[in-house]
Design an enzyme around this catalytic site. Structure first.
Site, PDB file in Angstrom:
ATOM      1  N   CYS A  77       0.706  -1.360  -0.038  1.00  0.00           N
ATOM      2  CA  CYS A  77       0.020   0.275  -0.117  1.00  0.00           C
ATOM      3  C   CYS A  77       0.880   1.352  -0.087  1.00  0.00           C
ATOM      4  O   CYS A  77       0.502   2.399  -0.256  1.00  0.00           O
ATOM      5  CB  CYS A  77      -0.949  -0.038   1.268  1.00  0.00           C
ATOM      6  SG  CYS A  77      -1.984  -1.379   1.241  1.00  0.00           S
ATOM      7  N   HIS A  91      -2.782   6.925   3.568  1.00  0.00           N
ATOM      8  CA  HIS A  91      -3.439   5.663   2.854  1.00  0.00           C
ATOM      9  C   HIS A  91      -4.711   5.288   3.560  1.00  0.00           C
ATOM     10  O   HIS A  91      -4.889   5.452   4.680  1.00  0.00           O
ATOM     11  CB  HIS A  91      -2.366   4.450   3.172  1.00  0.00           C
ATOM     12  CG  HIS A  91      -3.065   3.207   2.723  1.00  0.00           C
ATOM     13  ND1 HIS A  91      -3.580   2.929   1.432  1.00  0.00           N
ATOM     14  CD2 HIS A  91      -3.065   1.955   3.340  1.00  0.00           C
ATOM     15  CE1 HIS A  91      -4.013   1.822   1.635  1.00  0.00           C
ATOM     16  NE2 HIS A  91      -3.670   1.139   2.738  1.00  0.00           N
ATOM     17  N   ASN A 113     -10.512   0.089   0.992  1.00  0.00           N
ATOM     18  CA  ASN A 113      -8.562   0.222   0.784  1.00  0.00           C
ATOM     19  C   ASN A 113      -8.430  -0.263  -0.638  1.00  0.00           C
ATOM     20  O   ASN A 113      -8.583  -1.594  -0.807  1.00  0.00           O
ATOM     21  CB  ASN A 113      -8.190  -0.754   1.937  1.00  0.00           C
ATOM     22  CG  ASN A 113      -6.745  -0.819   1.738  1.00  0.00           C
ATOM     23  OD1 ASN A 113      -6.026  -0.427   1.047  1.00  0.00           O
ATOM     24  ND2 ASN A 113      -6.301  -1.438   3.094  1.00  0.00           N
TER      25      ASN A 113
HETATM   26  O1  UT7 Z   1      -3.631  -1.655   3.541  1.00  0.00           O
HETATM   27  C1  UT7 Z   1      -3.489  -2.809   4.650  1.00  0.00           C
HETATM   28  C2  UT7 Z   1      -3.444  -2.092   5.661  1.00  0.00           C
HETATM   29  N1  UT7 Z   1      -4.512  -2.760   6.522  1.00  0.00           N
HETATM   30  C3  UT7 Z   1      -4.870  -1.992   7.483  1.00  0.00           C
HETATM   31  O2  UT7 Z   1      -4.582  -0.793   7.777  1.00  0.00           O
HETATM   32  C4  UT7 Z   1      -5.931  -2.603   8.471  1.00  0.00           C
HETATM   33  C5  UT7 Z   1      -5.920  -2.351   9.737  1.00  0.00           C
HETATM   34  N2  UT7 Z   1      -6.735  -2.804  10.849  1.00  0.00           N
HETATM   35  C6  UT7 Z   1      -7.939  -2.639  10.740  1.00  0.00           C
HETATM   36  O3  UT7 Z   1      -8.516  -1.618  10.118  1.00  0.00           O
HETATM   37  C7  UT7 Z   1      -8.912  -3.259  11.711  1.00  0.00           C
HETATM   38  O4  UT7 Z   1      -8.094  -3.933  12.519  1.00  0.00           O
HETATM   39  C8  UT7 Z   1      -9.969  -4.169  10.991  1.00  0.00           C
HETATM   40  C9  UT7 Z   1     -10.875  -3.261  10.465  1.00  0.00           C
HETATM   41  C10 UT7 Z   1      -9.310  -5.055  10.166  1.00  0.00           C
HETATM   42  C11 UT7 Z   1     -10.740  -4.880  12.081  1.00  0.00           C
HETATM   43  O5  UT7 Z   1     -11.330  -4.197  13.196  1.00  0.00           O
HETATM   44  P1  UT7 Z   1     -11.024  -4.365  14.737  1.00  0.00           P
HETATM   45  O6  UT7 Z   1     -11.807  -3.310  15.500  1.00  0.00           O
HETATM   46  O7  UT7 Z   1      -9.607  -4.380  14.898  1.00  0.00           O
HETATM   47  O8  UT7 Z   1     -11.683  -5.698  14.938  1.00  0.00           O
HETATM   48  P2  UT7 Z   1     -10.827  -7.053  15.458  1.00  0.00           P
HETATM   49  O9  UT7 Z   1     -10.050  -7.544  14.539  1.00  0.00           O
HETATM   50  O10 UT7 Z   1     -10.503  -6.870  16.772  1.00  0.00           O
HETATM   51  O11 UT7 Z   1     -12.247  -8.104  15.713  1.00  0.00           O
HETATM   52  C12 UT7 Z   1     -13.289  -7.486  16.394  1.00  0.00           C
HETATM   53  C13 UT7 Z   1     -14.544  -8.702  16.249  1.00  0.00           C
HETATM   54  C14 UT7 Z   1     -14.211  -9.899  16.115  1.00  0.00           C
HETATM   55  O12 UT7 Z   1     -15.166 -11.069  16.753  1.00  0.00           O
HETATM   56  P3  UT7 Z   1     -14.822 -11.411  18.311  1.00  0.00           P
HETATM   57  O13 UT7 Z   1     -13.927 -12.507  18.289  1.00  0.00           O
HETATM   58  O14 UT7 Z   1     -14.822 -10.245  18.983  1.00  0.00           O
HETATM   59  O15 UT7 Z   1     -16.259 -12.383  18.318  1.00  0.00           O
HETATM   60  C15 UT7 Z   1     -14.021 -10.302  14.601  1.00  0.00           C
HETATM   61  O16 UT7 Z   1     -14.309 -11.685  14.498  1.00  0.00           O
HETATM   62  O17 UT7 Z   1     -15.092  -8.186  15.083  1.00  0.00           O
HETATM   63  C16 UT7 Z   1     -15.436  -9.563  14.228  1.00  0.00           C
HETATM   64  N3  UT7 Z   1     -15.098  -9.150  12.712  1.00  0.00           N
HETATM   65  C17 UT7 Z   1     -16.341  -8.720  12.130  1.00  0.00           C
HETATM   66  N4  UT7 Z   1     -17.691  -8.759  12.313  1.00  0.00           N
HETATM   67  C18 UT7 Z   1     -18.545  -8.369  11.430  1.00  0.00           C
HETATM   68  C19 UT7 Z   1     -14.191  -8.924  11.988  1.00  0.00           C
HETATM   69  N5  UT7 Z   1     -14.521  -8.618  10.980  1.00  0.00           N
HETATM   70  C20 UT7 Z   1     -15.930  -8.502  10.872  1.00  0.00           C
HETATM   71  C21 UT7 Z   1     -17.097  -8.125   9.770  1.00  0.00           C
HETATM   72  N6  UT7 Z   1     -17.988  -8.077  10.161  1.00  0.00           N
HETATM   73  N7  UT7 Z   1     -16.590  -7.823   8.338  1.00  0.00           N
END
Ligand code: UT7
Length: 333
Positions: A126, A260, A290
């Site tokens: 990215c 980004h 993204n």
């Molecule tokens: O260009 C590449 C660079 N990438 C990035 O910049 C990504 C950086 N990271 C992020 O933007 C965030 O970490 C994410 C958007 C990917 C995830 O958000 P988060 O607030 O960190 O969520 P998490 O991974 O801590 O997950 C929290 C919960 C989990 O469920 P449990 O274990 O708490 O029950 C996930 O399974 O949210 C769940 N989850 C979803 N729920 C509904 C993960 N993806 C989804 C989804 N819909 N799409």
């Protein structure tokens, strides 16, 4: 002073002028979060509140080279340059249509670029567009005087490498291409930093040949979101501060910051951490998700189309991605 020392002393004073920007989106149209609800266990509410993304674009029949060509043509037409004046063509991408030849070589044929100019793809994930600008700036120094322009693109089709059963990744990314035409200029100061470090190569990666060799599917994105988030909110302010220190400027001296476009919450964290004005930070990720290396030039394109970019303005662009890689530049519009 040796000639080499003189060249190195002069180099920081050689800036980059942006002559035109362009973009291309898949013609299949925007895909709203409600469509993603049909593919995986997710909701519009979760996606908007955790990322800010409302819609994105996926190619149906179109390929990356078609997006790249359309973006390049728009940028060249707005810049008012002819194909024979292009001395350097670089495409930042981690999703080329083929492993070889490069998208840049395919563009050479489609756009009628000179056969003896430099054309290649680069992969810094990215952060790729910022790596591309810095590389182009250096290559332009040795380009033929009749070909003083560089065409730099970020062009991506992440939809080709998404696991559409993985809600952790598939709701985040979108396809797009964006391009800029630049030339060397002493009137338009430009400075950049690029970096990389690998703590854990499995934090964010797209599987490939070695994976296939070991029986795993190739061409699938995997991400440990929280780890990447932590990295992003650390490296973005650090990179911005590094650029400001080198330019002897304060954040208040900057007209726009273009991060980004991965997640609204990452940008909000940065704004808070840097005690910045939120309106200084441009955001368009709600429309595209993204788009990896395309996100920064796509933001510049949108800003230009919205009349936000005025000659002489100072803009900081800052990107980060798999590797990890990162980059930041201070450019003058
Ligand atoms: O260009 C590449 C660079 N990438 C990035 O910049 C990504 C950086 N990271 C992020 O933007 C965030 O970490 C994410 C958007 C990917 C995830 O958000 P988060 O607030 O960190 O969520 P998490 O991974 O801590 O997950 C929290 C919960 C989990 O469920 P449990 O274990 O708490 O029950 C996930 O399974 O949210 C769940 N989850 C979803 N729920 C509904 C993960 N993806 C989804 C989804 N819909 N799409």
């Amino acid at each position: 002073m040796t000639k080499l020392e003189m060249l190195r002393a002069e180099w920081p004073h050689i800036g980059l002028k942006f002559l035109g920007v362009g973009h291309a989106l898949p013609s299949a149209g925007a895909v709203p979060n409600t469509y993603m609800e049909r593919l995986v266990d997710t909701s519009d509410e979760w996606i908007v509140s955790r990322t800010g993304i409302k819609e994105r674009y996926f190619c149906a029949e179109q390929t990356n080279i078609e997006l790249a060509q359309a973006a390049a043509e728009e940028a060249m037409s707005r810049a008012g340059i002819k194909p024979e004046q292009v001395g350097v063509c670089l495409v930042a991408t981690f999703t080329p249509d083929r492993m070889s030849p490069s998208l840049a070589c395919m563009l050479q044929e489609r756009l009628g670029l000179p056969q003896d100019s430099v054309m290649f793809d680069l992969n810094a994930a990215c952060a790729g567009f910022l790596y591309g600008l810095q590389t182009a700036r250096q290559l332009l120094l040795t380009a033929e005087p009749t070909r003083p322009y560089a065409l730099v693109l970020g062009s991506e089709t992440p939809s080709r490498v998404m696991d559409f059963t993985d809600r952790n990744t598939c709701v985040l990314f979108g396809d797009a291409a964006a391009a800029a035409v630049v030339e060397l200029s002493e009137e338009k100061p430009y400075l950049a930093i690029c970096g990389s470090r690998t703590d854990n190569e499995n934090m964010l990666y797209c599987s490939g040949l070695a994976d296939q060799q070991q029986g795993r599917p190739g061409g699938v994105v995997h991400m440990q979101g929280q780890e990447v988030f932590r990295f992003a909110v650390d490296i973005i302010p650090h990179s911005i501060e590094q650029v400001l220190a080198r330019a002897n400027l304060q954040l208040a001296d900057i007209d726009h910051v273009v991060c980004h476009q991965a997640n609204n919450r990452i940008i909000s964290h940065v704004v808070k951490k840097m005690h910045a004005a939120p309106e200084q930070f441009f955001i368009n990720l709600q429309h595209y998700g993204n788009t990896s290396s395309a996100s920064i030039p796509l933001a510049l394109n949108d800003m230009w189309e919205q009349g936000l970019l005025k000659p002489g303005q100072r803009i900081i662009c800052v990107g980060f991605g798999a590797g990890f890689t990162w980059g930041a530049c201070l450019l003058t519009w």
